[in-house]
Design a protein around this motif. Structure first.
Motif, PDB file in Angstrom:
ATOM      1  N   GLY A 154       0.780  -1.230   0.000  1.00  0.00           N
ATOM      2  CA  GLY A 154       0.000   0.000   0.000  1.00  0.00           C
ATOM      3  C   GLY A 154       0.809   1.276   0.000  1.00  0.00           C
ATOM      4  N   GLY A 155       2.106   1.188  -0.316  1.00  0.00           N
ATOM      5  CA  GLY A 155       2.962   2.374  -0.244  1.00  0.00           C
ATOM      6  C   GLY A 155       2.514   3.493  -1.169  1.00  0.00           C
ATOM      7  N   GLU A 156       2.169   3.153  -2.406  1.00  0.00           N
ATOM      8  CA  GLU A 156       1.745   4.181  -3.358  1.00  0.00           C
ATOM      9  C   GLU A 156       0.435   4.830  -2.917  1.00  0.00           C
ATOM     10  OE1 GLU A 156       1.771   2.703  -7.375  1.00  0.00           O
ATOM     11  OE2 GLU A 156       3.599   1.536  -7.003  1.00  0.00           O
ATOM     12  N   GLN A 157      -0.455   4.021  -2.342  1.00  0.00           N
ATOM     13  CA  GLN A 157      -1.719   4.570  -1.862  1.00  0.00           C
ATOM     14  C   GLN A 157      -1.496   5.514  -0.686  1.00  0.00           C
ATOM     15  OE1 GLN A 157      -4.753   1.637  -1.169  1.00  0.00           O
ATOM     16  NE2 GLN A 157      -6.187   3.110  -0.273  1.00  0.00           N
ATOM     17  N   LEU A 158      -0.603   5.131   0.232  1.00  0.00           N
ATOM     18  CA  LEU A 158      -0.296   6.007   1.362  1.00  0.00           C
ATOM     19  C   LEU A 158       0.350   7.302   0.881  1.00  0.00           C
ATOM     20  CD1 LEU A 158       1.022   3.608   4.151  1.00  0.00           C
ATOM     21  CD2 LEU A 158      -1.141   4.857   4.094  1.00  0.00           C
ATOM     22  N   LEU A 159       1.202   7.203  -0.132  1.00  0.00           N
ATOM     23  CA  LEU A 159       1.830   8.400  -0.689  1.00  0.00           C
ATOM     24  C   LEU A 159       0.754   9.350  -1.220  1.00  0.00           C
ATOM     25  CD1 LEU A 159       4.866   8.280  -3.157  1.00  0.00           C
ATOM     26  CD2 LEU A 159       3.161  10.087  -3.193  1.00  0.00           C
ATOM     27  N   CYS A 160      -0.184   8.816  -2.020  1.00  0.00           N
ATOM     28  CA  CYS A 160      -1.244   9.655  -2.575  1.00  0.00           C
ATOM     29  C   CYS A 160      -2.160  10.182  -1.473  1.00  0.00           C
ATOM     30  CB  CYS A 160      -2.046   8.872  -3.605  1.00  0.00           C
ATOM     31  SG  CYS A 160      -1.140   8.518  -5.126  1.00  0.00           S
ATOM     32  N   ALA A 161      -2.403   9.352  -0.458  1.00  0.00           N
ATOM     33  CA  ALA A 161      -3.247   9.801   0.651  1.00  0.00           C
ATOM     34  C   ALA A 161      -2.603  10.964   1.395  1.00  0.00           C
ATOM     35  CB  ALA A 161      -3.517   8.646   1.607  1.00  0.00           C
ATOM     36  N   ALA A 162      -1.283  10.880   1.596  1.00  0.00           N
ATOM     37  CA  ALA A 162      -0.573  11.979   2.260  1.00  0.00           C
ATOM     38  C   ALA A 162      -0.596  13.235   1.410  1.00  0.00           C
ATOM     39  CB  ALA A 162       0.864  11.561   2.560  1.00  0.00           C
ATOM     40  N   LEU A 163      -0.450  13.073   0.096  1.00  0.00           N
ATOM     41  CA  LEU A 163      -0.486  14.220  -0.805  1.00  0.00           C
ATOM     42  C   LEU A 163      -1.876  14.861  -0.805  1.00  0.00           C
ATOM     43  CD1 LEU A 163       0.658  16.063  -2.951  1.00  0.00           C
ATOM     44  CD2 LEU A 163       0.402  14.225  -4.628  1.00  0.00           C
ATOM     45  N   GLU A 164      -2.909  14.038  -0.851  1.00  0.00           N
ATOM     46  CA  GLU A 164      -4.272  14.571  -0.809  1.00  0.00           C
ATOM     47  C   GLU A 164      -4.557  15.271   0.512  1.00  0.00           C
ATOM     48  OE1 GLU A 164      -6.209  11.154  -3.770  1.00  0.00           O
ATOM     49  OE2 GLU A 164      -6.574  11.095  -1.605  1.00  0.00           O
ATOM     50  N   GLU A 165      -4.103  14.682   1.609  1.00  0.00           N
ATOM     51  CA  GLU A 165      -4.310  15.324   2.916  1.00  0.00           C
ATOM     52  C   GLU A 165      -3.588  16.662   2.995  1.00  0.00           C
ATOM     53  OE1 GLU A 165      -3.792  14.572   7.730  1.00  0.00           O
ATOM     54  OE2 GLU A 165      -3.363  12.927   6.338  1.00  0.00           O
ATOM     55  N   LEU A 166      -2.377  16.712   2.442  1.00  0.00           N
ATOM     56  CA  LEU A 166      -1.643  17.984   2.421  1.00  0.00           C
ATOM     57  C   LEU A 166      -2.435  19.048   1.675  1.00  0.00           C
ATOM     58  CD1 LEU A 166       0.970  19.675   2.825  1.00  0.00           C
ATOM     59  CD2 LEU A 166       1.784  18.695   0.663  1.00  0.00           C
ATOM     60  N   LEU A 167      -2.956  18.697   0.501  1.00  0.00           N
ATOM     61  CA  LEU A 167      -3.729  19.650  -0.290  1.00  0.00           C
ATOM     62  C   LEU A 167      -4.983  20.094   0.456  1.00  0.00           C
ATOM     63  CD1 LEU A 167      -3.463  17.890  -3.790  1.00  0.00           C
ATOM     64  CD2 LEU A 167      -2.128  19.855  -2.980  1.00  0.00           C
ATOM     65  N   ILE A 168      -5.680  19.147   1.061  1.00  0.00           N
ATOM     66  CA  ILE A 168      -6.910  19.473   1.788  1.00  0.00           C
ATOM     67  C   ILE A 168      -6.624  20.386   2.971  1.00  0.00           C
ATOM     68  CG2 ILE A 168      -8.725  18.482   3.250  1.00  0.00           C
ATOM     69  CD1 ILE A 168      -8.643  16.019   1.343  1.00  0.00           C
ATOM     70  N   ARG A 169      -5.554  20.093   3.709  1.00  0.00           N
ATOM     71  CA  ARG A 169      -5.207  20.923   4.868  1.00  0.00           C
ATOM     72  C   ARG A 169      -4.878  22.354   4.435  1.00  0.00           C
ATOM     73  NH1 ARG A 169      -4.049  18.842   9.875  1.00  0.00           N
ATOM     74  NH2 ARG A 169      -4.253  16.581  10.110  1.00  0.00           N
ATOM     75  N   LEU A 170      -4.169  22.492   3.327  1.00  0.00           N
ATOM     76  CA  LEU A 170      -3.834  23.836   2.850  1.00  0.00           C
ATOM     77  C   LEU A 170      -5.091  24.602   2.455  1.00  0.00           C
ATOM     78  CD1 LEU A 170      -0.612  23.128   0.751  1.00  0.00           C
ATOM     79  CD2 LEU A 170      -0.760  24.453   2.864  1.00  0.00           C
ATOM     80  N   VAL A 171      -6.025  23.933   1.776  1.00  0.00           N
ATOM     81  CA  VAL A 171      -7.273  24.598   1.410  1.00  0.00           C
ATOM     82  C   VAL A 171      -8.041  25.012   2.659  1.00  0.00           C
ATOM     83  CG1 VAL A 171      -9.515  24.313   0.295  1.00  0.00           C
ATOM     84  CG2 VAL A 171      -7.454  23.440  -0.821  1.00  0.00           C
TER      85      VAL A 171
END
Length: 330
Positions: A154-171
């Motif tokens: 699940g490494g790639e999924q966790l990477l994308c999840a972290a990226l999505e969370e970063l974007l959401i937090r910034l918004v």
């Protein structure tokens, strides 16, 4: 005999996903020289550049700006972008990704400052990429990520999840309406940014001019803020952090006094000893033999954060490559 209740009529809810990363193009951690200049490029996917150390001058379309440590700039698909080191060798995180969500319009032309939780997400993105892909993080010519033969589940999924969370937090943090500017909140942000900056540079000598320049804040404003918060100036606060870190290192017992002085950016062990005596009332050797040291060594120490002199996204760097001015590719 018990009678079974009729089954409940459940109806599923499909979660709303306003920001969804569909493709990964690149994940890089670069350690550039202080004279590096990248001539620029444009491509059909999103990219952000985060300054983990140092400073860079960025061109994004018709705009130009300076980014210091802890700041990130986003480049929309089709936007020409270039950058150059701003006199100090920078460490940069560069991530290219595909996301066609309309909410991404928020990031067009966006320059943001990264907070603690968001920095942890960046660290997770870099770490998961290093574990999932065989492509070197510091290789400029990479145009396609290569999966490792064996990677964590699940490494790639966790990477994308972290990226999505970063974007959401910034918004969430930056899109909230501000009815009126709160000077106390602004001061909190400046104070937190500068203290974090100081804690990350305990291993080198700093001047007040450098602190102001790298944090884009005026000298008188910064001194006034620190006097209000700490009762002393910026450099006095930095000196206190260094002494706290020195006490911690003495208690750990792994380094001698000369090594501690060098690690904390003192000019010499004699100067370190003099500053230590002024701050604590005893020399480093006296402190090492004291009951005070033994008492401070019990349990968790409040000085822990001051000793993290290399606390960055990728503390020791992803590899030995340092890129100079001759590279044509980033």
């Amino acid at each position: 005999m018990a009678v079974a209740n009729p089954p409940l009529d459940y109806h599923p809810l499909t979660p709303c996903r306003p920001l969804e990363v569909r493709q990964l193009y690149s994940v890089h951690y670069f350690e550039y020289t202080g004279t590096y200049a990248y001539p620029g490029e444009c491509h059909d996917f999103w990219e952000f550049l985060y300054v983990d150390k140092g400073a860079v001058r960025v061109t994004a379309g018709e705009r130009a700006c300076r980014l210091g440590q802890g700041q990130v700039v986003f480049h929309a698909p089709g936007e020409f972008h270039a950058f150059s080191a701003d006199g100090v060798a920078p460490d940069l995180v560069v991530v290219g990704f595909g996301c066609d969500s309309p909410a991404m319009d928020f990031f067009r032309g966006r320059v943001s400052s990264i907070c603690g939780e968001e920095r942890a997400l960046l660290g997770r993105i870099v770490a998961e990429s290093a574990a999932a892909f065989s492509t070197p993080l510091n290789l400029p010519s990479v145009t396609q990520l290569q999966r490792r033969d064996s990677q964590p589940f699940g490494g790639e999924q966790l990477l994308c999840a972290a990226l999505e969370e970063l974007l959401i937090r910034l918004v969430r943090r930056e899109a909230q309406p501000h009815a009126a500017a709160d000077p106390r909140a602004e001061d909190d942000g400046v104070f937190a940014q500068v203290t974090d900056y100081l804690e990350r540079r305990l291993n080198r000598p700093l001047t007040l001019e450098e602190v102001c320049r790298d944090n884009l804040v005026g000298r008188s404003q910064l001194q006034k803020l620190f006097h209000a918060r700490t009762g002393g100036g910026v450099m006095a606060y930095l000196g206190g952090l260094k002494i706290q870190a020195a006490r911690r290192l003495i208690r750990e017992g792994r380094l001698n006094f000369t090594q501690i002085a060098a690690r904390l950016g003192y000019q010499s062990v004699h100067y370190f000893s003099r500053r230590f005596r002024i701050a604590t009332g005893m020399s480093p050797s006296e402190y090492a033999r004291s009951v005070k040291m033994l008492s401070e060594g019990l349990g968790a120490s409040p000085d822990d954060c001051a000793n993290n002199v290399h606390d960055r996204i990728f503390p020791s760097g992803p590899g030995a490559l340092t890129i100079g001015t001759g590279s044509k590719k980033r």
